[in-house]
Design a protein around this motif. Structure first.
Motif, PDB file in Angstrom:
ATOM      1  N   ARG A 206      89.303  70.566  15.768  1.00  0.00           N
ATOM      2  CA  ARG A 206      90.107  69.340  15.731  1.00  0.00           C
ATOM      3  C   ARG A 206      90.547  68.940  17.137  1.00  0.00           C
ATOM      4  NH1 ARG A 206      95.176  69.140  16.098  1.00  0.00           N
ATOM      5  NH2 ARG A 206      95.444  71.303  15.413  1.00  0.00           N
ATOM      6  N   THR A 207      90.960  69.911  17.944  1.00  0.00           N
ATOM      7  CA  THR A 207      91.382  69.619  19.313  1.00  0.00           C
ATOM      8  C   THR A 207      90.248  69.030  20.138  1.00  0.00           C
ATOM      9  OG1 THR A 207      93.025  71.401  19.244  1.00  0.00           O
ATOM     10  CG2 THR A 207      92.354  70.619  21.415  1.00  0.00           C
ATOM     11  N   ALA A 208      89.026  69.521  19.938  1.00  0.00           N
ATOM     12  CA  ALA A 208      87.874  68.991  20.664  1.00  0.00           C
ATOM     13  C   ALA A 208      87.656  67.513  20.331  1.00  0.00           C
ATOM     14  CB  ALA A 208      86.629  69.805  20.342  1.00  0.00           C
ATOM     15  N   TRP A 209      87.736  67.164  19.058  1.00  0.00           N
ATOM     16  CA  TRP A 209      87.592  65.764  18.656  1.00  0.00           C
ATOM     17  C   TRP A 209      88.719  64.909  19.245  1.00  0.00           C
ATOM     18  CZ3 TRP A 209      84.115  63.179  15.259  1.00  0.00           C
ATOM     19  CH2 TRP A 209      83.116  63.969  14.704  1.00  0.00           C
ATOM     20  N   GLU A 210      89.935  65.412  19.181  1.00  0.00           N
ATOM     21  CA  GLU A 210      91.072  64.630  19.706  1.00  0.00           C
ATOM     22  C   GLU A 210      90.942  64.417  21.207  1.00  0.00           C
ATOM     23  OE1 GLU A 210      94.514  65.984  16.450  1.00  0.00           O
ATOM     24  OE2 GLU A 210      94.390  66.964  18.423  1.00  0.00           O
ATOM     25  N   THR A 211      90.460  65.434  21.918  1.00  0.00           N
ATOM     26  CA  THR A 211      90.272  65.301  23.367  1.00  0.00           C
ATOM     27  C   THR A 211      89.257  64.209  23.663  1.00  0.00           C
ATOM     28  OG1 THR A 211      90.778  67.650  23.684  1.00  0.00           O
ATOM     29  CG2 THR A 211      89.612  66.520  25.480  1.00  0.00           C
ATOM     30  N   TRP A 212      88.155  64.216  22.938  1.00  0.00           N
ATOM     31  CA  TRP A 212      87.150  63.174  23.148  1.00  0.00           C
ATOM     32  C   TRP A 212      87.696  61.798  22.776  1.00  0.00           C
ATOM     33  CZ3 TRP A 212      83.113  60.710  19.775  1.00  0.00           C
ATOM     34  CH2 TRP A 212      82.193  59.999  20.547  1.00  0.00           C
ATOM     35  N   GLY A 213      88.502  61.753  21.740  1.00  0.00           N
ATOM     36  CA  GLY A 213      89.108  60.483  21.342  1.00  0.00           C
ATOM     37  C   GLY A 213      89.974  59.893  22.447  1.00  0.00           C
ATOM     38  N   ARG A 214      90.728  60.744  23.141  1.00  0.00           N
ATOM     39  CA  ARG A 214      91.559  60.250  24.247  1.00  0.00           C
ATOM     40  C   ARG A 214      90.706  59.730  25.405  1.00  0.00           C
ATOM     41  NH1 ARG A 214      94.499  64.903  22.885  1.00  0.00           N
ATOM     42  NH2 ARG A 214      93.625  66.082  24.648  1.00  0.00           N
ATOM     43  N   LEU A 215      89.558  60.370  25.624  1.00  0.00           N
ATOM     44  CA  LEU A 215      88.670  59.900  26.683  1.00  0.00           C
ATOM     45  C   LEU A 215      88.030  58.557  26.322  1.00  0.00           C
ATOM     46  CD1 LEU A 215      86.827  63.227  27.605  1.00  0.00           C
ATOM     47  CD2 LEU A 215      88.577  62.061  28.957  1.00  0.00           C
ATOM     48  N   MET A 216      87.706  58.381  25.034  1.00  0.00           N
ATOM     49  CA  MET A 216      87.032  57.154  24.602  1.00  0.00           C
ATOM     50  C   MET A 216      87.989  55.994  24.403  1.00  0.00           C
ATOM     51  SD  MET A 216      83.804  57.735  24.559  1.00  0.00           S
ATOM     52  CE  MET A 216      84.203  58.663  26.059  1.00  0.00           C
ATOM     53  N   ALA A 217      89.232  56.295  24.079  1.00  0.00           N
ATOM     54  CA  ALA A 217      90.207  55.226  23.840  1.00  0.00           C
ATOM     55  C   ALA A 217      91.528  55.580  24.508  1.00  0.00           C
ATOM     56  CB  ALA A 217      90.405  55.009  22.337  1.00  0.00           C
ATOM     57  N   PRO A 218      91.562  55.602  25.828  1.00  0.00           N
ATOM     58  CA  PRO A 218      92.792  55.981  26.544  1.00  0.00           C
ATOM     59  C   PRO A 218      93.917  54.996  26.248  1.00  0.00           C
ATOM     60  CG  PRO A 218      91.190  55.009  28.044  1.00  0.00           C
ATOM     61  CD  PRO A 218      90.485  55.217  26.755  1.00  0.00           C
ATOM     62  N   GLY A 219      95.064  55.555  25.858  1.00  0.00           N
ATOM     63  CA  GLY A 219      96.204  54.697  25.539  1.00  0.00           C
ATOM     64  C   GLY A 219      95.968  53.804  24.348  1.00  0.00           C
ATOM     65  N   GLY A 220      95.005  54.161  23.497  1.00  0.00           N
ATOM     66  CA  GLY A 220      94.725  53.352  22.308  1.00  0.00           C
ATOM     67  C   GLY A 220      93.809  52.169  22.569  1.00  0.00           C
ATOM     68  N   PHE A 371      77.326  65.320  11.040  1.00  0.00           N
ATOM     69  CA  PHE A 371      78.024  65.327  12.332  1.00  0.00           C
ATOM     70  C   PHE A 371      77.754  64.013  13.075  1.00  0.00           C
ATOM     71  CE2 PHE A 371      78.525  68.163  16.418  1.00  0.00           C
ATOM     72  CZ  PHE A 371      79.677  67.463  16.750  1.00  0.00           C
ATOM     73  N   TYR A 372      76.498  63.615  13.160  1.00  0.00           N
ATOM     74  CA  TYR A 372      76.149  62.370  13.843  1.00  0.00           C
ATOM     75  C   TYR A 372      76.830  61.160  13.195  1.00  0.00           C
ATOM     76  CZ  TYR A 372      72.312  64.913  16.170  1.00  0.00           C
ATOM     77  OH  TYR A 372      71.569  65.783  16.934  1.00  0.00           O
ATOM     78  N   ARG A 373      76.808  61.113  11.875  1.00  0.00           N
ATOM     79  CA  ARG A 373      77.431  59.974  11.173  1.00  0.00           C
ATOM     80  C   ARG A 373      78.940  59.963  11.387  1.00  0.00           C
ATOM     81  NH1 ARG A 373      73.601  61.756   7.399  1.00  0.00           N
ATOM     82  NH2 ARG A 373      75.170  62.899   6.200  1.00  0.00           N
ATOM     83  N   ALA A 374      79.547  61.142  11.413  1.00  0.00           N
ATOM     84  CA  ALA A 374      80.988  61.223  11.629  1.00  0.00           C
ATOM     85  C   ALA A 374      81.374  60.706  13.009  1.00  0.00           C
ATOM     86  CB  ALA A 374      81.471  62.661  11.444  1.00  0.00           C
ATOM     87  N   VAL A 375      80.533  60.979  14.013  1.00  0.00           N
ATOM     88  CA  VAL A 375      80.785  60.479  15.367  1.00  0.00           C
ATOM     89  C   VAL A 375      80.859  58.955  15.364  1.00  0.00           C
ATOM     90  CG1 VAL A 375      79.687  60.149  17.619  1.00  0.00           C
ATOM     91  CG2 VAL A 375      79.886  62.443  16.657  1.00  0.00           C
ATOM     92  N   LEU A 376      79.915  58.315  14.680  1.00  0.00           N
ATOM     93  CA  LEU A 376      79.889  56.853  14.641  1.00  0.00           C
ATOM     94  C   LEU A 376      81.131  56.296  13.944  1.00  0.00           C
ATOM     95  CD1 LEU A 376      76.121  56.254  13.744  1.00  0.00           C
ATOM     96  CD2 LEU A 376      77.192  56.391  15.999  1.00  0.00           C
ATOM     97  N   GLU A 377      81.552  56.929  12.863  1.00  0.00           N
ATOM     98  CA  GLU A 377      82.761  56.478  12.158  1.00  0.00           C
ATOM     99  C   GLU A 377      84.004  56.710  13.020  1.00  0.00           C
ATOM    100  OE1 GLU A 377      83.219  57.409   7.940  1.00  0.00           O
ATOM    101  OE2 GLU A 377      81.170  58.192   7.941  1.00  0.00           O
ATOM    102  N   PHE A 378      84.045  57.822  13.699  1.00  0.00           N
ATOM    103  CA  PHE A 378      85.203  58.164  14.521  1.00  0.00           C
ATOM    104  C   PHE A 378      85.412  57.152  15.637  1.00  0.00           C
ATOM    105  CE2 PHE A 378      86.838  60.597  18.252  1.00  0.00           C
ATOM    106  CZ  PHE A 378      88.092  60.926  17.754  1.00  0.00           C
ATOM    107  N   LEU A 379      84.316  56.673  16.237  1.00  0.00           N
ATOM    108  CA  LEU A 379      84.433  55.735  17.350  1.00  0.00           C
ATOM    109  C   LEU A 379      85.022  54.388  16.932  1.00  0.00           C
ATOM    110  CD1 LEU A 379      81.179  56.343  19.433  1.00  0.00           C
ATOM    111  CD2 LEU A 379      83.533  56.676  20.180  1.00  0.00           C
ATOM    112  N   ALA A 380      85.032  54.112  15.657  1.00  0.00           N
ATOM    113  CA  ALA A 380      85.648  52.864  15.193  1.00  0.00           C
ATOM    114  C   ALA A 380      87.160  52.894  15.381  1.00  0.00           C
ATOM    115  CB  ALA A 380      85.305  52.622  13.726  1.00  0.00           C
ATOM    116  N   ALA A 381      87.757  54.094  15.400  1.00  0.00           N
ATOM    117  CA  ALA A 381      89.210  54.227  15.587  1.00  0.00           C
ATOM    118  C   ALA A 381      89.527  55.634  16.089  1.00  0.00           C
ATOM    119  CB  ALA A 381      89.947  53.945  14.280  1.00  0.00           C
ATOM    120  N   PRO A 382      89.220  55.933  17.362  1.00  0.00           N
ATOM    121  CA  PRO A 382      89.374  57.297  17.877  1.00  0.00           C
ATOM    122  C   PRO A 382      90.797  57.832  17.855  1.00  0.00           C
ATOM    123  CG  PRO A 382      88.040  55.946  19.353  1.00  0.00           C
ATOM    124  CD  PRO A 382      88.663  55.024  18.363  1.00  0.00           C
TER     125      PRO A 382
END
Length: 424
Positions: A206-220, A371-382
């Motif tokens: 979970r922490t790995a995903w959250e870290t990537w989310g912050r990189l992809m959407a800094p400050g939301g 895993f690949y499909r989850a990445v695409l869904e995650f990027l819609a709202a990191p």
């Protein structure tokens, strides 16, 4: 009516012998065997690989039939189910290869090839109580690195990502998550996760995903994530994402194969130097590879897979392509050329302390696809924690389903480089 005279017995015998001689001559002139090869390379990459196959044919007189496809998994699966697989197939999925080995579809490697098949690319499997190696890396790539223009200072939200080329194109994102987990938690935890022992809803994952989310959407700010969903990793124009202009894209987390899209003005640093919160001294890198496996035990197929893992084939392949696209191999066979990137990738591969196979390549195909499909869904709202929780729950369900089915797993993922300077 007078009957025609019978031919003398001696003449009849000579005729029969002549016929047999002609038949034997025809047998002797039968074409040599053909080795069928299925692989991932098309276009220019296919031409360079066929240069290697041409050299094999010239040397041994054994013809080949190469089929390159971008739908490798589907094509191979259809051929296997139809009972007509290729003699040799080249693919990057250790998870698929593991399943084929346990199904009895693969032939164990010849001993001389087995000796040239290092971990982590080619771990040995125990199938029906016997330990064997079933595939060998013929080309490898380095991951865990970030490409950039020297002298351009990094900025928040300047990451280049492209996952918009199809339903299975989430792999640039899965590479990110895998690398983050490796660098944050180390090879031991990474191996537990890749081999299905660590749950997807664990704190580490979970922490790995959250870290990537912050990189992809800094400050939301989702603008970078939105751009990733609309871009192919090639940059939509075949020039690479870093070649785009006007959108602030300055850094790209990508494997060493991306060199073919760039010039010498672009270099790389390890991920641990590009992302402050991942900084460590473990010397661990994620790697990938193209593996050759025997699906038929013929003398021609054994000869070809032996040739593909030898110095002559590797040197031929290296000469057949521009230096910017020169392939890397699990064991060095000489010069990789004079470009900075080639020398640096080679030095990183041989000087690492630990090399870990791409985790999604190791996973069963069903888990990898999810895993690949989850990445695409995650990027819609990191930044959406509820969304992430749901995605991880789905992935955990998929992991448990395969555990209940008894899907065979790759036994090991990380190893010290063969012939390298690093230590475990």
């Amino acid at each position: 009516m007078k009957r025609p005279a019978r031919p003398p017995r001696l003449l009849l015998s000579l005729c029969l012998l002549a016929g047999l001689a002609l038949s034997c001559a025809a047998c002797a002139e039968e074409p040599p065997p053909v080795v069928s090869v299925l692989g991932p390379w098309t276009g220019d990459e296919e031409k360079s690989f066929e240069t290697v196959l041409d050299q094999f044919e010239k040397k041994y007189g054994i013809r080949y039939d190469y089929q390159g496809t971008t739908s490798l998994r589907e094509t191979l699966l259809a051929q296997v189910e139809a009972g007509s697989p290729p003699d040799i197939a080249v693919l990057n999925s250790l998870g698929e290869l593991t399943e084929y080995a346990h199904q009895g579809v693969l032939v164990p490697l010849p001993e001389n090839v087995r000796e040239r098949s290092p971990e982590p690319w080619a771990p040995e499997l125990t199938v029906k109580g016997r330990k064997n190696a079933y595939w060998t890396p013929i080309k490898v790539d380095l991951k865990s690195v970030v490409w950039h223009y020297p002298g351009r200072a990094p900025q928040k939200g300047d990451w280049c990502v492209g996952v918009g080329s199809g339903a299975t194109s989430g792999w640039p994102g899965s590479d990110w998550i895998e690398d983050i987990l490796l660098q944050k938690w180390g090879p031991d935890v990474y191996e537990l996760w890749a081999t299905g022992e660590l749950p997807w809803d664990s704190d580490e994952v979970r922490t790995a995903w959250e870290t990537w989310g912050r990189l992809m959407a800094p400050g939301g700010d989702r603008s970078q994530a939105d751009a990733a969903l609309g871009n192919d990793f090639n940059g939509n124009d075949g020039k690479g994402l870093l070649k785009r202009s006007g959108d602030g894209c300055r850094r790209e987390h990508q494997g060493s194969f991306v060199r073919r899209l760039y010039d010498e003005d672009i270099t790389y640093v390890p991920t641990t130097r590009a992302v402050a919160e991942l900084r460590n001294e473990r010397g661990a890198y994620e790697v990938a590879g193209d593996m050759a496996a025997l699906f038929d035990d013929t003398s021609g197929a054994r000869a070809l897979i032996t040739f593909l893992t030898g110095d002559e084939a590797r040197a031929t392949w290296a000469r057949a392509v521009p230096e910017s696209n020169r392939p890397f191999f699990p064991v060095s066979v000489g010069s990789y050329g004079e470009t900075w990137a080639n020398r640096a990738v080679h030095d990183t591969l041989t000087g690492a302390k630990r090399l870990c196979a791409d985790a999604s390549d190791v996973m069963p195909p069903g888990v990898r696809g999810a895993f690949y499909r989850a990445v695409l869904e995650f990027l819609a709202a990191p930044e959406d924690k509820k969304l992430l929780k749901g995605l991880l729950a789905q992935l955990e369900d998929e992991r448990l389903r395969h555990a209940e089915l008894g899907t065979p797993r790759v036994p090991s993922v990380c190893a010290a480089p063969t012939g390298g300077t690093g230590t475990p």
